[in-house]
Design an enzyme around this catalytic site. Structure first.
Site, PDB file in Angstrom:
ATOM      1  N   GLY A  11       0.761  -1.321   0.125  1.00  0.00           N
ATOM      2  CA  GLY A  11      -0.045   0.253   0.083  1.00  0.00           C
ATOM      3  C   GLY A  11       0.920   1.360  -0.174  1.00  0.00           C
ATOM      4  CD  GLU A  21      -1.186  -8.287   7.562  1.00  0.00           C
ATOM      5  OE1 GLU A  21      -1.009  -7.150   6.978  1.00  0.00           O
ATOM      6  OE2 GLU A  21       0.105  -9.037   7.579  1.00  0.00           O
TER       7      GLU A  21
HETATM    8  C1  LIG Z   1      -4.823   0.445  18.005  1.00  0.00           C
HETATM    9  C2  LIG Z   1      -6.236   0.893  17.763  1.00  0.00           C
HETATM   10  C3  LIG Z   1      -6.478   0.639  15.969  1.00  0.00           C
HETATM   11  C4  LIG Z   1      -7.964   0.542  15.795  1.00  0.00           C
HETATM   12  C5  LIG Z   1      -8.311  -0.324  14.530  1.00  0.00           C
HETATM   13  C6  LIG Z   1      -9.397   0.288  13.788  1.00  0.00           C
HETATM   14  C7  LIG Z   1     -10.073  -0.896  12.810  1.00  0.00           C
HETATM   15  C8  LIG Z   1      -8.705  -1.480  12.093  1.00  0.00           C
HETATM   16  C9  LIG Z   1      -9.070  -1.500  10.563  1.00  0.00           C
HETATM   17  C10 LIG Z   1      -8.342  -2.749   9.801  1.00  0.00           C
HETATM   18  C11 LIG Z   1      -6.931  -2.482   9.930  1.00  0.00           C
HETATM   19  C12 LIG Z   1      -6.045  -3.226   8.901  1.00  0.00           C
HETATM   20  C13 LIG Z   1      -5.846  -2.476   7.658  1.00  0.00           C
HETATM   21  C14 LIG Z   1      -5.185  -3.735   6.824  1.00  0.00           C
HETATM   22  C15 LIG Z   1      -4.118  -3.114   6.054  1.00  0.00           C
HETATM   23  C16 LIG Z   1      -3.235  -4.278   5.774  1.00  0.00           C
HETATM   24  C17 LIG Z   1      -2.641  -4.248   4.373  1.00  0.00           C
HETATM   25  C18 LIG Z   1      -2.263  -5.783   3.905  1.00  0.00           C
HETATM   26  C19 LIG Z   1      -0.802  -5.879   4.283  1.00  0.00           C
HETATM   27  C20 LIG Z   1      -0.420  -6.918   3.919  1.00  0.00           C
HETATM   28  O1  LIG Z   1      -0.964  -7.941   3.269  1.00  0.00           O
HETATM   29  S1  LIG Z   1       1.441  -7.416   4.480  1.00  0.00           S
HETATM   30  C21 LIG Z   1       1.651  -9.050   3.810  1.00  0.00           C
HETATM   31  C22 LIG Z   1       0.918 -10.172   4.481  1.00  0.00           C
HETATM   32  N1  LIG Z   1       1.439 -11.192   4.020  1.00  0.00           N
HETATM   33  C23 LIG Z   1       1.325 -12.476   4.868  1.00  0.00           C
HETATM   34  O2  LIG Z   1       0.448 -12.357   5.743  1.00  0.00           O
HETATM   35  C24 LIG Z   1       1.927 -13.806   4.378  1.00  0.00           C
HETATM   36  C25 LIG Z   1       1.278 -15.074   4.733  1.00  0.00           C
HETATM   37  N2  LIG Z   1       2.260 -16.075   4.817  1.00  0.00           N
HETATM   38  C26 LIG Z   1       2.733 -16.516   6.162  1.00  0.00           C
HETATM   39  O3  LIG Z   1       2.705 -15.824   7.254  1.00  0.00           O
HETATM   40  C27 LIG Z   1       3.572 -17.569   5.971  1.00  0.00           C
HETATM   41  O4  LIG Z   1       4.268 -17.825   4.814  1.00  0.00           O
HETATM   42  C28 LIG Z   1       3.091 -18.896   6.476  1.00  0.00           C
HETATM   43  C29 LIG Z   1       1.989 -19.194   5.649  1.00  0.00           C
HETATM   44  C30 LIG Z   1       2.761 -18.758   7.930  1.00  0.00           C
HETATM   45  C31 LIG Z   1       3.989 -20.168   6.174  1.00  0.00           C
HETATM   46  O5  LIG Z   1       5.000 -19.910   7.011  1.00  0.00           O
HETATM   47  P1  LIG Z   1       6.507 -20.666   6.711  1.00  0.00           P
HETATM   48  O6  LIG Z   1       7.489 -20.306   7.414  1.00  0.00           O
HETATM   49  O7  LIG Z   1       6.661 -20.994   5.323  1.00  0.00           O
HETATM   50  O8  LIG Z   1       5.974 -22.348   7.001  1.00  0.00           O
HETATM   51  P2  LIG Z   1       5.294 -22.779   8.253  1.00  0.00           P
HETATM   52  O9  LIG Z   1       4.076 -23.012   8.194  1.00  0.00           O
HETATM   53  O10 LIG Z   1       6.119 -24.209   8.304  1.00  0.00           O
HETATM   54  O11 LIG Z   1       5.661 -21.990   9.781  1.00  0.00           O
HETATM   55  C32 LIG Z   1       6.932 -22.315  10.223  1.00  0.00           C
HETATM   56  C33 LIG Z   1       6.696 -22.256  11.787  1.00  0.00           C
HETATM   57  O12 LIG Z   1       6.506 -20.597  12.204  1.00  0.00           O
HETATM   58  C34 LIG Z   1       5.181 -20.343  12.565  1.00  0.00           C
HETATM   59  N3  LIG Z   1       4.555 -19.163  12.187  1.00  0.00           N
HETATM   60  C35 LIG Z   1       4.475 -18.606  11.202  1.00  0.00           C
HETATM   61  N4  LIG Z   1       3.822 -17.349  11.058  1.00  0.00           N
HETATM   62  C36 LIG Z   1       3.977 -17.063  12.503  1.00  0.00           C
HETATM   63  C37 LIG Z   1       3.711 -15.814  13.338  1.00  0.00           C
HETATM   64  N5  LIG Z   1       3.042 -14.803  12.433  1.00  0.00           N
HETATM   65  N6  LIG Z   1       3.819 -15.688  14.396  1.00  0.00           N
HETATM   66  C38 LIG Z   1       4.306 -16.837  15.170  1.00  0.00           C
HETATM   67  N7  LIG Z   1       4.663 -18.102  14.569  1.00  0.00           N
HETATM   68  C39 LIG Z   1       4.308 -17.988  13.196  1.00  0.00           C
HETATM   69  C40 LIG Z   1       4.303 -21.537  12.152  1.00  0.00           C
HETATM   70  O13 LIG Z   1       3.152 -21.780  13.489  1.00  0.00           O
HETATM   71  C41 LIG Z   1       5.417 -22.548  12.120  1.00  0.00           C
HETATM   72  O14 LIG Z   1       5.669 -23.144  13.372  1.00  0.00           O
HETATM   73  P3  LIG Z   1       5.703 -24.399  13.852  1.00  0.00           P
HETATM   74  O15 LIG Z   1       6.100 -24.615  15.306  1.00  0.00           O
HETATM   75  O16 LIG Z   1       4.514 -25.316  13.490  1.00  0.00           O
HETATM   76  O17 LIG Z   1       7.099 -24.943  13.039  1.00  0.00           O
HETATM   77  C1  LIG Z   2      -5.667  -4.495  -1.097  1.00  0.00           C
HETATM   78  C2  LIG Z   2      -4.481  -5.434  -0.935  1.00  0.00           C
HETATM   79  C3  LIG Z   2      -3.651  -4.763  -0.160  1.00  0.00           C
HETATM   80  C4  LIG Z   2      -2.265  -5.350   0.174  1.00  0.00           C
HETATM   81  N1  LIG Z   2      -1.259  -4.653   0.727  1.00  0.00           N
HETATM   82  C5  LIG Z   2      -0.051  -5.181   1.072  1.00  0.00           C
HETATM   83  C6  LIG Z   2       0.994  -4.631   1.551  1.00  0.00           C
HETATM   84  O1  LIG Z   2       0.803  -3.429   2.247  1.00  0.00           O
HETATM   85  N2  LIG Z   2       2.172  -5.080   1.800  1.00  0.00           N
HETATM   86  C7  LIG Z   2       2.452  -6.532   1.300  1.00  0.00           C
HETATM   87  O2  LIG Z   2       3.484  -6.912   1.331  1.00  0.00           O
HETATM   88  N3  LIG Z   2       1.410  -7.215   0.808  1.00  0.00           N
HETATM   89  C8  LIG Z   2       0.203  -6.521   0.497  1.00  0.00           C
HETATM   90  N4  LIG Z   2      -0.614  -7.269  -0.233  1.00  0.00           N
HETATM   91  C9  LIG Z   2      -0.673  -8.520  -0.665  1.00  0.00           C
HETATM   92  C10 LIG Z   2      -1.366  -9.681   0.234  1.00  0.00           C
HETATM   93  O3  LIG Z   2      -0.627  -9.788   1.467  1.00  0.00           O
HETATM   94  C11 LIG Z   2      -1.158 -11.011  -0.539  1.00  0.00           C
HETATM   95  O4  LIG Z   2      -1.828 -10.850  -1.857  1.00  0.00           O
HETATM   96  C12 LIG Z   2      -1.642 -12.247   0.394  1.00  0.00           C
HETATM   97  O5  LIG Z   2      -0.718 -12.340   1.074  1.00  0.00           O
HETATM   98  C13 LIG Z   2      -2.083 -13.401  -0.379  1.00  0.00           C
HETATM   99  O6  LIG Z   2      -0.881 -13.695  -0.997  1.00  0.00           O
HETATM  100  P1  LIG Z   2      -1.093 -14.201  -2.740  1.00  0.00           P
HETATM  101  O7  LIG Z   2      -1.553 -13.125  -3.300  1.00  0.00           O
HETATM  102  O8  LIG Z   2       0.202 -14.678  -3.056  1.00  0.00           O
HETATM  103  O9  LIG Z   2      -2.209 -15.310  -2.885  1.00  0.00           O
HETATM  104  P2  LIG Z   2      -1.958 -17.151  -3.215  1.00  0.00           P
HETATM  105  O10 LIG Z   2      -0.962 -17.298  -1.678  1.00  0.00           O
HETATM  106  O11 LIG Z   2      -1.177 -16.990  -4.315  1.00  0.00           O
HETATM  107  O12 LIG Z   2      -3.425 -17.397  -2.973  1.00  0.00           O
HETATM  108  C14 LIG Z   2      -4.061 -17.961  -4.031  1.00  0.00           C
HETATM  109  C15 LIG Z   2      -4.774 -19.298  -3.582  1.00  0.00           C
HETATM  110  O13 LIG Z   2      -4.062 -20.254  -3.307  1.00  0.00           O
HETATM  111  C16 LIG Z   2      -4.172 -20.782  -1.862  1.00  0.00           C
HETATM  112  N5  LIG Z   2      -3.067 -21.359  -1.530  1.00  0.00           N
HETATM  113  C17 LIG Z   2      -1.943 -20.826  -1.378  1.00  0.00           C
HETATM  114  N6  LIG Z   2      -1.215 -21.270  -0.470  1.00  0.00           N
HETATM  115  C18 LIG Z   2      -1.850 -22.620  -0.039  1.00  0.00           C
HETATM  116  C19 LIG Z   2      -1.565 -23.660   0.835  1.00  0.00           C
HETATM  117  N7  LIG Z   2      -0.188 -23.482   1.622  1.00  0.00           N
HETATM  118  N8  LIG Z   2      -2.321 -24.471   1.039  1.00  0.00           N
HETATM  119  C20 LIG Z   2      -3.509 -24.246   0.558  1.00  0.00           C
HETATM  120  N9  LIG Z   2      -3.948 -23.341  -0.422  1.00  0.00           N
HETATM  121  C21 LIG Z   2      -3.086 -22.524  -0.524  1.00  0.00           C
HETATM  122  C22 LIG Z   2      -5.134 -19.789  -1.286  1.00  0.00           C
HETATM  123  O14 LIG Z   2      -5.888 -20.387  -0.086  1.00  0.00           O
HETATM  124  C23 LIG Z   2      -5.790 -18.989  -2.370  1.00  0.00           C
HETATM  125  O15 LIG Z   2      -6.874 -19.570  -2.614  1.00  0.00           O
HETATM  126  C24 LIG Z   2      -2.130  -6.506  -0.252  1.00  0.00           C
HETATM  127  C25 LIG Z   2      -2.952  -7.365  -1.078  1.00  0.00           C
HETATM  128  C26 LIG Z   2      -4.191  -6.509  -1.485  1.00  0.00           C
HETATM  129  C27 LIG Z   2      -5.334  -7.223  -2.177  1.00  0.00           C
END
Ligand SMILES: CCCCCCCCCCCCCCCCCCCC(=O)SCCNC(=O)CCNC(=O)[C@H](O)C(C)(C)COP(=O)(O)OP(=O)(O)OC[C@H]1O[C@@H](n2cnc3c(N)ncnc32)[C@H](O)[C@@H]1OP(=O)(O)O
Ligand SMILES: Cc1cc2nc3c(=O)[nH]c(=O)nc-3n(C[C@H](O)[C@H](O)[C@H](O)COP(=O)(O)OP(=O)(O)OC[C@H]3O[C@@H](n4cnc5c(N)ncnc54)[C@H](O)[C@@H]3O)c2cc1C
Length: 556
Positions: free
Chosen positions: A73, A316
């Site tokens: 973003g 996220e």
């Molecule tokens: C304060 C007042 C506030 C008021 C708020 C008001 C309202 C709020 C409005 C909403 C606000 C929010 C706005 C949102 C804007 C955000 C925009 C979007 C930003 C993004 O998208 S950033 C990018 C996000 N990307 C992801 O999330 C990626 C997801 N993928 C992963 O996290 C990892 O790849 C995954 C899937 C966990 C796999 O990890 P990996 O290491 O490859 O493999 P494992 O599964 O084997 O995991 C190994 C081990 O790690 C542990 N693990 C994984 N993640 C975590 C973690 N986050 N914390 C702790 N531990 C973690 C996992 O459990 C495994 O552990 P084991 O013991 O089993 O080995």
């Molecule tokens: C509006 C918006 C704002 C964003 N902002 C940010 C930002 O600020 N910073 C940032 O870094 N990123 C940001 N992102 C990216 C976002 O974090 C990723 O799009 C999100 O993490 C999903 O990853 P992907 O797009 O690779 O989806 P994919 O992982 O490719 O998902 C596609 C499909 O594959 C499936 N899949 C993937 N892995 C597995 C698995 N292991 N097992 C089973 N099914 C699986 C999913 O369930 C899904 O159905 C943003 C995205 C959007 C749409």
């Protein structure tokens, strides 16, 4: 996400250097993790950061097309800096994903720096004003001290010190997932406010000849669409409070190098982020459709509310992936319970023998008693988690490795994580009301909401409860009817219950949901202000329609 990452991953010196710049808006940053080729699989990210001990710099590169940062973003045109997640290489060895602060643009003329190619990724479904962008790095050098080194370090000679937990790098994502639970509560409260206020204003259909058209909020079907969602908005409000409390407690422990609950927090925040955003996403559409044609107008506020909320199911942490993360932890907990270990609070029920407590069909059970029904949610969750866990064990016994067994059971694992999250939410809602200091009248109204949430939750998932003999079919039917019986009671306070969210009209951005209920006059005013109505005859007439009509009229 830029600031929370700096607050959580900087050394004290780095905090002093970077955070004042952020708080004073002297720099603007984004969180650049996702790439064209990877968003979910973080270990697959391709951006590299090679350490050069001769200059004590990191050299950042986007080595492939799929490594270009994509989606962050405000990356496209706004941000001057980014936290870039890259594979760290030092002394010829890769140490995995680490965070680096990278300046993208000049603070003098905002032009991209050398080695930085940055821009907007183009129009999206929503979030129009947000310049989600791309970033391509080419041999871009940053000082060694720009690697966020609270948990892991690279010394001037390139020696790497690893973190106490590799997943501490993922901490910001956990924090934002907790915020998204709050975001779900807010979005569903807004949609409920718009739909229920409009339903109190809108009159439609003549039930009997000569009778006045009733408010559509008086129709049981309209109440059945909206009141369980209203109750869910209240449930999610209490859940986000509980989730934030758990996050704060565990984060305080982490700051004191106590990592014992990091897994429990990850699992709970993952499950609740996925569950609440999925339910809210679907609920926004129900609210929109409950407003008929006007719900489809931009004036309703629903199109933008939906388009801006729906990515919560993806960003996220894509929801399915997060549910699998939650389920993976639950399976581990079942194993721990079977080996006699004590389980943490949010999963301790997995070590209880709930199967003997209830069996469907027992007569005389009080199906309106919320504490009793929460025990059924617990049994459903426990059954589903143990069932999925047993499937994993059978996969391993059949010769699969753990990854293969988890993947093979993944459909059931997602169901188990959903049931676990649902139990946590229902339990938290009921328990929160018990702790609430409120008048008996208010307690009564909130108890009605909690009841319709619990009843409808069972009704909508009755298969789970019947398949496991937790409820008989007739008991499930009774609970479904209990939900319907509550609707006219909730109707009495429905408008007050959405007014209680106190959304100002300027925030709600909805003609249908206006506090004064003056919908039709303001819809007409809104339409008149539409750009197309600037002239009676649109300029396009003279270019297209006019010539066409005249050409065809001459043929008559
Ligand atoms: C304060 C007042 C506030 C008021 C708020 C008001 C309202 C709020 C409005 C909403 C606000 C929010 C706005 C949102 C804007 C955000 C925009 C979007 C930003 C993004 O998208 S950033 C990018 C996000 N990307 C992801 O999330 C990626 C997801 N993928 C992963 O996290 C990892 O790849 C995954 C899937 C966990 C796999 O990890 P990996 O290491 O490859 O493999 P494992 O599964 O084997 O995991 C190994 C081990 O790690 C542990 N693990 C994984 N993640 C975590 C973690 N986050 N914390 C702790 N531990 C973690 C996992 O459990 C495994 O552990 P084991 O013991 O089993 O080995
Ligand atoms: C509006 C918006 C704002 C964003 N902002 C940010 C930002 O600020 N910073 C940032 O870094 N990123 C940001 N992102 C990216 C976002 O974090 C990723 O799009 C999100 O993490 C999903 O990853 P992907 O797009 O690779 O989806 P994919 O992982 O490719 O998902 C596609 C499909 O594959 C499936 N899949 C993937 N892995 C597995 C698995 N292991 N097992 C089973 N099914 C699986 C999913 O369930 C899904 O159905 C943003 C995205 C959007 C749409």
């Amino acid at each position: 996400m830029f600031i929370p990452t700096l607050e959580r991953q900087c050394t004290s010196e780095q905090r002093e250097k970077f955070l004042p710049l952020c708080y004073d808006y002297r720099i603007i940053g984004t969180y650049a993790q996702t790439e064209l080729g990877h968003g979910t699989f973080l270990r697959g990210l391709e951006t590299t950061a090679h350490y050069d001990p001769n200059t004590q710099e990191f050299i950042l590169n986007s080595p492939t097309i799929s490594s270009i940062k994509w989606w962050p973003g405000a990356l496209g045109k706004t941000s001057t800096h980014a936290v870039v997640l890259a594979q760290l290489y030092t002394l010829g060895k890769c140490h995995g994903i680490h965070p680096f602060v990278v300046q993208l643009r000049s603070l003098d003329d905002h032009k991209p720096l050398r080695g930085i190619t940055v821009g907007d990724i183009g129009p999206k479904m929503g979030f129009g004003p947000n310049d989600n962008g791309y970033l391509k790095l080419h041999k871009h050098r940053i000082p060694r001290t720009n690697m966020l080194m609270k948990y892991s370090q690279v010394s001037p000679d390139g020696t790497y010190t690893k973190p106490p937990r590799s997943t501490l790098t993922y901490g910001t994502m956990t924090f934002v997932r907790v915020l998204i639970v709050h975001g779900s509560a807010i979005a569903l409260a807004k949609a409920s406010t718009i739909a229920i206020r409009y339903s109190a204003v809108r009159r439609q259909s003549e039930l009997r000849p000569g009778e006045p058209e009733p408010q559509i909020l008086s129709y049981p079907t309209q109440q059945h669409k909206l009141f369980p969602l209203l109750a869910t908005a209240y449930a999610f409000h209490f859940v986000q409070l509980a989730m934030m409390k758990i996050y704060t407690d565990v984060n305080d422990q982490i700051n004191n190098s106590n990592f014992s609950r990091i897994q429990e927090l990850h699992a709970l925040s993952s499950g609740l982020k996925a569950f609440t955003s999925w339910v809210t996403n679907a609920g926004l559409e129900v609210c929109r459709m409950s407003c008929g044609g006007h719900g489809y107008s931009q004036a309703s506020g629903f199109p933008r509310l939906y388009a801006d909320f729906t990515p919560s199911c993806t960003y996220e942490g894509e929801n399915t992936v997060l549910m699998l993360q939650s389920a993976r932890y639950l399976v581990k907990c079942v194993r721990d319970a079977r080996s006699g270990k004590t389980l943490p609070g949010t999963v301790s029920y997995l070590s209880e023998d709930v199967s003997a407590v209830h069996s469907g069909g027992s007569s005389g059970r009080d199906l309106s008693n919320l504490d009793f029904l929460i025990s059924l949610y617990k049994q459903r969750a426990s059954n589903q988690v143990h069932f999925a866990s047993d499937k994993v064990d059978r996969g391993i016994s059949a010769g699969m490795d753990l990854v293969g067994a988890l993947n093979s059971a993944s459909v059931h694992l997602v169901s188990a994580a959903k049931a676990h999250s649902h139990y946590f939410i229902a339990k938290t809602f009921v328990e929160s009301l018990k702790l609430l200091k409120a008048s008996s009248e208010l307690q009564n109204v909130l108890h009605q909401l909690a009841s319709v949430y619990v009843f409808e939750g069972i009704a909508q998932s009755s298969g789970d409860f019947i398949e496991d003999y937790i409820l008989s079919g007739s008991e499930a039917k009774t609970i479904r009817q209990l939900a319907v019986d509550l609707l006219p009671l909730i109707r009495v306070n429905a408008v007050s219950l959405v007014d209680a969210f106190s959304f100002r009209d300027e925030v709600l951005q909805s003609v249908l949901g206006r506090y004064d209920g003056n919908v039709y006059e303001n819809l007409f005013k809104w339409a008149q202000n539409s750009p197309l109505n600037k002239t009676d005859v649109h300029p396009s007439y003279h270019k297209y329609l006019g010539p066409l009509l005249k050409r065809n009229q001459s043929k008559l």
